[in-house]
Design a protein around this motif. Sequence first.
Motif, PDB file in Angstrom:
ATOM      1  N   PRO A 262       0.831  -1.207   0.000  1.00 40.65           N
ATOM      2  CA  PRO A 262       0.000   0.000   0.000  1.00 40.65           C
ATOM      3  C   PRO A 262       0.861   1.252   0.000  1.00 40.65           C
ATOM      4  O   PRO A 262       2.026   1.223   0.440  1.00 40.65           O
ATOM      5  CB  PRO A 262      -0.797  -0.138   1.300  1.00 40.65           C
ATOM      6  CG  PRO A 262       0.040  -1.006   2.174  1.00 40.65           C
ATOM      7  CD  PRO A 262       0.719  -1.976   1.256  1.00 40.65           C
ATOM      8  N   VAL A 269      -5.279  -0.130   9.669  1.00 41.81           N
ATOM      9  CA  VAL A 269      -6.022  -1.082   8.832  1.00 41.81           C
ATOM     10  C   VAL A 269      -7.506  -0.958   9.168  1.00 41.81           C
ATOM     11  O   VAL A 269      -7.913  -1.162  10.322  1.00 41.81           O
ATOM     12  CB  VAL A 269      -5.535  -2.522   9.072  1.00 41.81           C
ATOM     13  CG1 VAL A 269      -6.348  -3.494   8.217  1.00 41.81           C
ATOM     14  CG2 VAL A 269      -4.052  -2.641   8.763  1.00 41.81           C
ATOM     15  N   GLU A 273     -10.557  -2.516   4.418  1.00 42.97           N
ATOM     16  CA  GLU A 273      -9.331  -2.999   3.792  1.00 42.97           C
ATOM     17  C   GLU A 273      -9.126  -4.484   4.092  1.00 42.97           C
ATOM     18  O   GLU A 273      -8.779  -5.273   3.196  1.00 42.97           O
ATOM     19  CB  GLU A 273      -8.127  -2.204   4.290  1.00 42.97           C
ATOM     20  CG  GLU A 273      -6.805  -2.661   3.673  1.00 42.97           C
ATOM     21  CD  GLU A 273      -5.604  -1.892   4.223  1.00 42.97           C
ATOM     22  OE1 GLU A 273      -4.461  -2.267   3.878  1.00 42.97           O
ATOM     23  OE2 GLU A 273      -5.803  -0.939   4.997  1.00 42.97           O
ATOM     24  N   ARG A 297      -1.022  -4.959   9.718  1.00 39.14           N
ATOM     25  CA  ARG A 297      -0.605  -5.163   8.328  1.00 39.14           C
ATOM     26  C   ARG A 297       0.893  -5.441   8.335  1.00 39.14           C
ATOM     27  O   ARG A 297       1.650  -4.792   9.044  1.00 39.14           O
ATOM     28  CB  ARG A 297      -0.913  -3.915   7.495  1.00 39.14           C
ATOM     29  CG  ARG A 297      -0.566  -4.057   6.021  1.00 39.14           C
ATOM     30  CD  ARG A 297      -0.547  -2.706   5.313  1.00 39.14           C
ATOM     31  NE  ARG A 297      -1.809  -1.985   5.402  1.00 39.14           N
ATOM     32  CZ  ARG A 297      -1.976  -0.886   6.101  1.00 39.14           C
ATOM     33  NH1 ARG A 297      -0.964  -0.397   6.832  1.00 39.14           N
ATOM     34  NH2 ARG A 297      -3.132  -0.258   6.119  1.00 39.14           N
TER      35      ARG A 297
END
Length: 527
Positions: A262, A269, A273, A297
């Motif tokens: 990203p 997050v 998503e 993430r």
Amino acid sequence: MNRIDVVVVGAGPTGLFLASELALRGVRVTVLERLEEPDPTIKSGSLNVASAEILDRRGLLPAAEEVQRRRLAEANAFTGGRTNRIVRELTAAAGRKSRRFAVVGHFAGIMFRHDLIDQDDPVLAAHTAVANGILVPQHDLELLLGEHCARLGVEIRRGVEVRGLRSTGSALDDDADVVVETSAGDFTAGWVAAADGGRSVIRKRLGIDFVGTDPELVGYQAIADFDDPSELRRGWNWTPRGIYTYGPVPGRILVARFAPQPEDKNAPVTAEELQAAVRDVTGVPVTITGLRGRATRWSDNARQVRTYRHGRVFLAGDAAHVHSPFSAQGLNLGLGDAVNLGWKLAAAINGQAPAGLLDTYHSERHPIGAWVLDWTRAQVALMRGDERTAQLRKVVGDELFGVPGATNHMIALSSGILQHYDVADDATAPVGSIAGDVELKSGARLADHAHDGRFILVDRSPDGRYADAVHELADKVAYTADPAADTASLFVRPDGIIAWADVSEDSADNADNARKLLDTAIQRWVG
């Protein structure tokens, strides 16, 4: 502000355990942590055997076993009693009087099969005492280590953001203190240990090279509420878009897809998503209705610093190395760094370190870190969703992992028990290896003598011939006589590594040589 012996930056498992190792030896240590409270975000779900043995040697195994009992109960409740192989094996092991090696984990999502494990393998059989203290999630471990630090008088300052550091001299050399610049003012210390994670402020401020390979995948982990998760398969599952696992506790989802990173890697997050990633990889049109705590993430970015020491600053844990989180290798690697550095740095601060002792932190831990990076890279390569990789995965899973001997070796590697250091010239086994379970005739174990962090000499000679080697070192070495004709005497470092073993036959010449080697080991490591 008063001078501190050591400032540890970061109150994750690595920083907390390192702080406790220093405090155990009378070192004044302060831990600085950016977060106000321990992070409840779901991360690593278990320890490997080598890490559980680290806790065992400091008397923390009972607390770890209590966490595992609670985790197994949660997993059983989630599955309605239809538990997977790991849960069944660990639940059964908990009820046995005779210990078994704890088989937990996977390689690239290929689960290790309990039915193929040779529990009589002497390598595995030497590491069975911690089987009931493996399933310890990172958040629980941080709470456990926080309590351990509190008992030892460690000062933990939360809500303190570290912004930089400078030397009181011309450089961060061995003759000057270090000033840690923070949102709460300056902290002056003799030494600094950076355990502040993969985005380490200390590492960046020092401009230390962080070399390695770029990521191929984007991963997410969270505990989420789904409208209907019934089509999500439990366990590890490969798809053309990536890999995912659901469970073993309610709502836990881990998903990784091969995709570009990203634009903003630091952005929180969102449920949207995460939902998009889960739908993409699983092919199941699930809807996430909420997140319990914070989703994470991550990627398979694999990097390592060139040196673990920069003058009076040491790097440990993710500050020194990052990689994909598969098999919880990062947590375990960090604990290994902490237990290796702690006693050495304390010896230097207390004026007891033999020449070159601090340099062995890098020389011993850097190769282990490099190996772990390659281990995780290999797993990512085997997780790709193309047809040829799927064929290779089948060969590895069915043919290679179907061989008991190969399975035992892979499990031993994954469990960390095969770590080895070059601790003596021309050393032979078991010197340089982790001591593991050493039972004594008294009914105690070697780990029972390691709670205070001293070296341990287990004298198994019939006449106690090695006692006088350490009789003036009682503050540094715990001596125990345990006569046993068929088992070697051992000299074990505070981190559980065997520094000397009497493996010679009982003759006058061999006994003299064994004693000389013991004296050499004591001089090299104790001073």
